[in-house]
Motif scaffolding. Structure first.
Motif, PDB file in Angstrom:
ATOM      1  N   TRP A 162     -21.898  12.236 -26.086  1.00  0.00           N
ATOM      2  CA  TRP A 162     -21.657  10.988 -25.336  1.00  0.00           C
ATOM      3  C   TRP A 162     -22.778  10.741 -24.338  1.00  0.00           C
ATOM      4  O   TRP A 162     -23.349   9.651 -24.281  1.00  0.00           O
ATOM      5  N   ARG A 163     -23.086  11.742 -23.561  1.00  0.00           N
ATOM      6  CA  ARG A 163     -24.130  11.586 -22.548  1.00  0.00           C
ATOM      7  C   ARG A 163     -25.488  11.314 -23.187  1.00  0.00           C
ATOM      8  O   ARG A 163     -26.300  10.554 -22.662  1.00  0.00           O
ATOM      9  N   GLY A 244     -23.547   4.758 -22.379  1.00  0.00           N
ATOM     10  CA  GLY A 244     -24.549   3.916 -21.738  1.00  0.00           C
ATOM     11  C   GLY A 244     -23.926   3.066 -20.648  1.00  0.00           C
ATOM     12  O   GLY A 244     -22.738   3.177 -20.346  1.00  0.00           O
ATOM     13  N   GLY A 245     -24.728   2.212 -20.041  1.00  0.00           N
ATOM     14  CA  GLY A 245     -24.195   1.321 -19.017  1.00  0.00           C
ATOM     15  C   GLY A 245     -24.227   1.927 -17.635  1.00  0.00           C
ATOM     16  O   GLY A 245     -25.238   2.466 -17.192  1.00  0.00           O
ATOM     17  N   MET A 278     -12.160  10.005 -18.318  1.00  0.00           N
ATOM     18  CA  MET A 278     -13.338   9.556 -19.062  1.00  0.00           C
ATOM     19  C   MET A 278     -14.259  10.715 -19.432  1.00  0.00           C
ATOM     20  O   MET A 278     -14.244  11.764 -18.795  1.00  0.00           O
ATOM     21  N   PRO A 279     -15.112  10.528 -20.443  1.00  0.00           N
ATOM     22  CA  PRO A 279     -16.130  11.537 -20.749  1.00  0.00           C
ATOM     23  C   PRO A 279     -17.211  11.539 -19.678  1.00  0.00           C
ATOM     24  O   PRO A 279     -17.422  10.527 -18.994  1.00  0.00           O
ATOM     25  N   ALA A 280     -17.901  12.665 -19.531  1.00  0.00           N
ATOM     26  CA  ALA A 280     -18.976  12.755 -18.545  1.00  0.00           C
ATOM     27  C   ALA A 280     -20.148  11.879 -18.977  1.00  0.00           C
ATOM     28  O   ALA A 280     -20.443  11.755 -20.162  1.00  0.00           O
ATOM     29  N   GLY A 281     -20.807  11.269 -18.003  1.00  0.00           N
ATOM     30  CA  GLY A 281     -21.964  10.435 -18.309  1.00  0.00           C
ATOM     31  C   GLY A 281     -21.673   8.959 -18.119  1.00  0.00           C
ATOM     32  O   GLY A 281     -20.578   8.555 -17.728  1.00  0.00           O
ATOM     33  N   SER A 283     -21.028   5.006 -19.017  1.00  0.00           N
ATOM     34  CA  SER A 283     -20.220   4.282 -20.000  1.00  0.00           C
ATOM     35  C   SER A 283     -20.257   2.798 -19.684  1.00  0.00           C
ATOM     36  O   SER A 283     -20.536   2.398 -18.556  1.00  0.00           O
ATOM     37  N   ARG A 284     -19.953   2.006 -20.681  1.00  0.00           N
ATOM     38  CA  ARG A 284     -19.805   0.569 -20.464  1.00  0.00           C
ATOM     39  C   ARG A 284     -18.528   0.096 -21.141  1.00  0.00           C
ATOM     40  O   ARG A 284     -18.101   0.655 -22.160  1.00  0.00           O
ATOM     41  N   VAL A 285     -17.898  -0.915 -20.569  1.00  0.00           N
ATOM     42  CA  VAL A 285     -16.663  -1.466 -21.132  1.00  0.00           C
ATOM     43  C   VAL A 285     -17.025  -2.468 -22.223  1.00  0.00           C
ATOM     44  O   VAL A 285     -17.716  -3.459 -21.964  1.00  0.00           O
TER      45      VAL A 285
END
Length: 295
Positions: A162-163, A244-245, A278-281, A283-285
């Motif tokens: 994810w990161r 991302g984001g 949430m996952p580490a790193g 994120s964008r909605v």
């Protein structure tokens, strides 16, 4: 004048009338003293409306603050404590088939999950990616393909993939009997890692997408995170996220606003609780929608 008192202090002449003291020139006439008193009275009279206006403004401001604090108290309320299930200390979600999938948050919870919660009849998931959690699909032996796919998807998403935005990362599943609880003789395994013996069953996870939503848990509601398809089936409302984001905290604030807009109670969706799910790193909605469990 009646009630007036003339005095001299420290070389200065003063006249005191009705509690007010006015300085007058030494040797001045009564008329001059009266004039000084009249001038002082005009100054006080001119100041009175401004003082009264300021007092009225302060009263209005105080009433506004009281009303606002009452509204906020009614809106925020007090969240009643609820009994949490054992799985809520880990990452978790419910698959579309109604099975509980539970994953480690870090090396310590990986160890706890595998050593204490893995049982015969479960299915164990992992990915060959740094930072991959172990996921246990409770009662997952012979589970439908959807539950297997969703748990593998979560395993990949909660890894370092994810990161790193490493789309296309897959996972695999094994039986509990294939998971060793100690490193082979002469070998070292990092904390939270376990040796896997025998055949690994790969499962593709072509996309990295998760959903944060409000679900029923222990007779109350809780925030959790899992694959979008599974979360749509079990959540009242959800926000779908991608890598991302924005940083995690900023995205958590955005998710909270979206969930409240979709009907979640503000006290059900704390920013810290969302960020923890949430996952580490970053994120964008991607989108926010009502789930199938919406009341």
């Amino acid at each position: 004048a009646h009630g007036a008192r003339l005095s001299r202090r420290r070389g200065r002449d003063t006249v005191e009338v009705a509690g007010r003291t006015v300085e007058v020139s030494h040797g001045s006439s009564v008329h001059a003293a009266a004039s000084a008193l009249f001038d002082e009275a005009k100054v006080q009279a001119a100041a009175a409306p401004a003082i009264a206006a300021r007092q009225a403004a302060m009263r209005r401001e105080l009433e506004s603050l009281r009303a606002r604090s009452g509204d906020e108290a009614a809106t925020v309320g007090v969240r009643r404590a609820r009994k949490r299930g054992w799985h809520e200390r880990y990452r978790w979600f419910v698959t579309t088939d109604g099975l509980l999938a539970v994953g480690g948050r870090d090396s310590s919870s990986n160890m706890s999950l595998v050593r204490r919660r893995m049982e015969e009849g479960d299915t164990v998931f992992h990915a060959d990616v740094a930072g991959s959690p172990f996921f246990v699909l409770k009662g997952g032996h012979g589970a439908p393909p959807a539950s297997v796919s969703e748990t593998a998807h979560a395993t990949a998403c909660f890894s370092r993939a994810w990161r790193n935005e490493a789309h296309g990362t897959g996972a695999y599943w094994v039986e509990p009997s294939q998971v060793g609880l100690a490193a082979p003789s002469g070998q070292f395994l990092p904390r939270g890692s376990f040796p896997i013996e025998g055949r690994r069953n790969p499962v593709a996870a072509p996309t990295l997408r998760l959903a944060v939503g409000v679900v029923e848990a222990g007779g109350s509601r809780a925030v959790t995170c899992g694959p979008p398809q599974a979360m749509r089936a079990s959540a009242a409302c959800l926000s779908i996220i991608e890598p991302g984001g924005l940083p995690q905290a900023a995205t958590a604030k955005r998710i909270r606003s979206e969930l409240v807009r979709l009907g979640a109670s503000p006290e059900e969706v704390g920013i810290d609780e969302i960020a923890r799910a949430m996952p580490a790193g970053r994120s964008r909605v991607a989108e926010s929608v009502a789930g199938d469990a919406r009341a």
